[in-house]
Enzyme design. Structure first.
Site, PDB file in Angstrom:
ATOM      1  CG  ASP A   1       6.562 -55.422  52.580  1.00  0.00           C
ATOM      2  OD1 ASP A   1       5.617 -55.968  53.168  1.00  0.00           O
ATOM      3  OD2 ASP A   1       7.055 -54.344  52.937  1.00  0.00           O
TER       4      ASP A   1
ATOM      5  CD  GLU B   1      -0.720 -53.175  53.390  1.00  0.00           C
ATOM      6  OE1 GLU B   1      -0.472 -51.952  53.326  1.00  0.00           O
ATOM      7  OE2 GLU B   1      -0.355 -53.893  54.338  1.00  0.00           O
TER       8      GLU B   1
END
Length: 475
Positions: free
Chosen positions: A17, A217
């Site tokens: 991420d 997302e």
């Protein structure tokens, strides 16, 4: 000559991420923190690495920057999901994050981009109600932050399909796509009502260009050459896509796929089944240094989705603002191919596939397939990552090397039986071959008949038993 490979951090480090940010002449990586062989996502405290903007081969560990229990709503030390960091209007550095089960966005602050960060606030309305706790608030997840002048824009969103809603129990997940939440200059108080920005979810993508690549997302915002780029993970999971606008808070139009961790969408690869890797979710964003641009993302390891590693690739942004999809390589931040001589760890393979095709890692392990792993437990020293469970028909690809009079190749492997490891170039010409015998940590050598120039190395195992591949040496 210093080189950098993918993954670009030490092999024992699992930071997915990743949001790359430039502060004071250095690139800082803000990401989640997985553990080796973890039982869930993001089990570690936040850590960061940094490197000089003019030397992306030199990543420095900055240590733990924020601990799970520092958030007053997270005394149970639940996992901290994907963060983002920005320099605020007041010159301090603000870290935005969400913790599993809290349904809110936390903010931590530091006088240094390297931390440590202290809890500051939760994102809240002017009346003090925390965003996510209001009656009509949707699930808050994966915050992305963007500051332009005195304008502060926060982005948040989680838009699973119906199956995803069932699995997560998310009755209040967003169905309109990611939201933009404009903040006051205090970096935590909501200035304007949260609103959608035009990036579509599976619930409102009909008759739009987003169809098949809807927002799932991983909200992230960048401004490049006067255009605003919203980078996100699509409903497919394995890809990072982008939308583009003339404004930071509205009118975003679908742009395309930037990277897929299985190269799905490139050439004749149309689906996960034929992907160049075992796939899974990915998350990241764009780093721009002068005229060079990179996409940061993560790969899956250890046969599941809970031990992910940071990778990056150089990308092109065309004059019209579009970004062609880039393939995944072993040399992303190297700004060119690796040297065709020297020792390389097998863990830098960019493509790893078995003869039965690909699969998408979810909450289960991909048994029967080759995978990246390491010995022992999670640790912060002495990396020894390698490729395990190599069976008949497994293909392992390294891209790219610049060969110049390279004449031989050695491989270090362990095998439970006999077989042959063949090496090919991009045209399927066999350039080396090894007769493998049962044994542990055996070094084999072969002539290398590779033409000079830039080429991949493609290894294919044929035989019985299982093989572990540790390293190779080009000479």
């Amino acid at each position: 000559m210093k080189q950098i490979v993918n993954p670009y951090l030490p092999s024992y480090e699992y930071i997915p991420d990743a949001e790359p940010r430039i502060f004071n002449g250095r690139v800082y990586i803000y990401g989640s923190h997985d553990l080796f062989n973890g039982k869930n996502f993001c089990l570690g405290d936040y850590v960061t690495y940094s490197a000089p903007i003019d030397d992306l081969t030199s990543w420095r560990y900055e240590g733990v920057i924020f601990k799970k229990e520092q958030d007053p709503l997270n005394k149970r030390k639940r996992a901290l999901y994907a963060p983002d960091c920005i320099q605020g209007v007041d010159g301090r550095y603000y870290l935005y994050y969400s913790a599993i089960g809290t349904n809110v966005i936390g903010v931590a602050v530091s006088n240094s981009p390297a931390g440590p960060f202290e809890f500051y606030s939760h994102v809240k309305y002017k009346n003090g109600t925390i965003l996510g706790k209001g009656k009509n608030d949707v699930f808050q997840f994966d915050p992305g932050i963007f500051v332009e002048g005195n304008d502060v824009y926060l982005y948040s969103g989680f838009c699973p399909d119906l199956l995803g809603v069932f699995v997560t129990g998310g009755k209040n997940v967003s169905k309109v796509g990611p939201l933009c939440i404009k903040l006051e200059t205090d970096m935590c108080t909501i200035k304007e009502t949260p609103h959608e920005i035009g990036v579509k979810s599976v619930y409102n993508s009909k008759n739009t260009k987003y169809k098949g690549h809807e927002f799932f997302e991983a909200s992230s915002m960048r401004k490049i050459n006067g255009k605003y780029y919203f980078i996100y993970s699509s409903i497919l999971g394995h890809e990072l896509c982008y939308a583009i606008s003339n404004y930071p808070d509205r009118d975003f139009e679908y742009g395309g796929t930037i990277v897929s961790i299985g190269d799905v969408g490139l050439g004749d690869i149309k689906e996960v089944r034929s992907a160049n890797n075992m796939t899974g979710n990915t998350h990241g964003s764009i780093l721009s240094i002068n005229d060079n641009h990179y996409i940061f993302y993560h790969r899956q390891t250890n046969r599941h989705c809970f031990s992910r590693q940071a990778c990056a690739e150089k990308i092109m942004i065309l004059e019209d603002g579009t970004i062609p999809q880039v393939e995944i390589t072993s040399c992303g931040l190297n700004n060119g191919p690796l040297l065709g001589k020297g020792e390389y760890e097998a863990r830098i393979a960019c493509n790893l596939k078995c003869k039965n095709g690909g699969t998408f890692y979810r909450l289960f392990k991909g048994f029967g397939r080759p995978y990246f792993t390491q010995s022992g437990k999670d640790r912060e020293i002495d990396g020894d990552q390698y490729i395990a469970n190599i069976k008949d028909g497994t293909t392992i690809t390294f891209k790219y090397f610049k060969f110049d009079n390279s004449k031989n190749i050695k491989i270090l492997v362990s095998s439970t039986n006999n077989g042959t490891m063949r090496v090919y170039d991009e045209n399927k010409n066999e350039v080396a071959s090894f007769a493998i015998h049962k044994g542990k940590d055996v070094l084999y050598e072969s002539k290398l008949e590779m033409a000079d120039g830039v080429h991949p190395l493609i290894f294919k195992y044929e035989g019985k038993g299982k093989l572990s591949f540790f390293k190779f040496v080009l000479g």
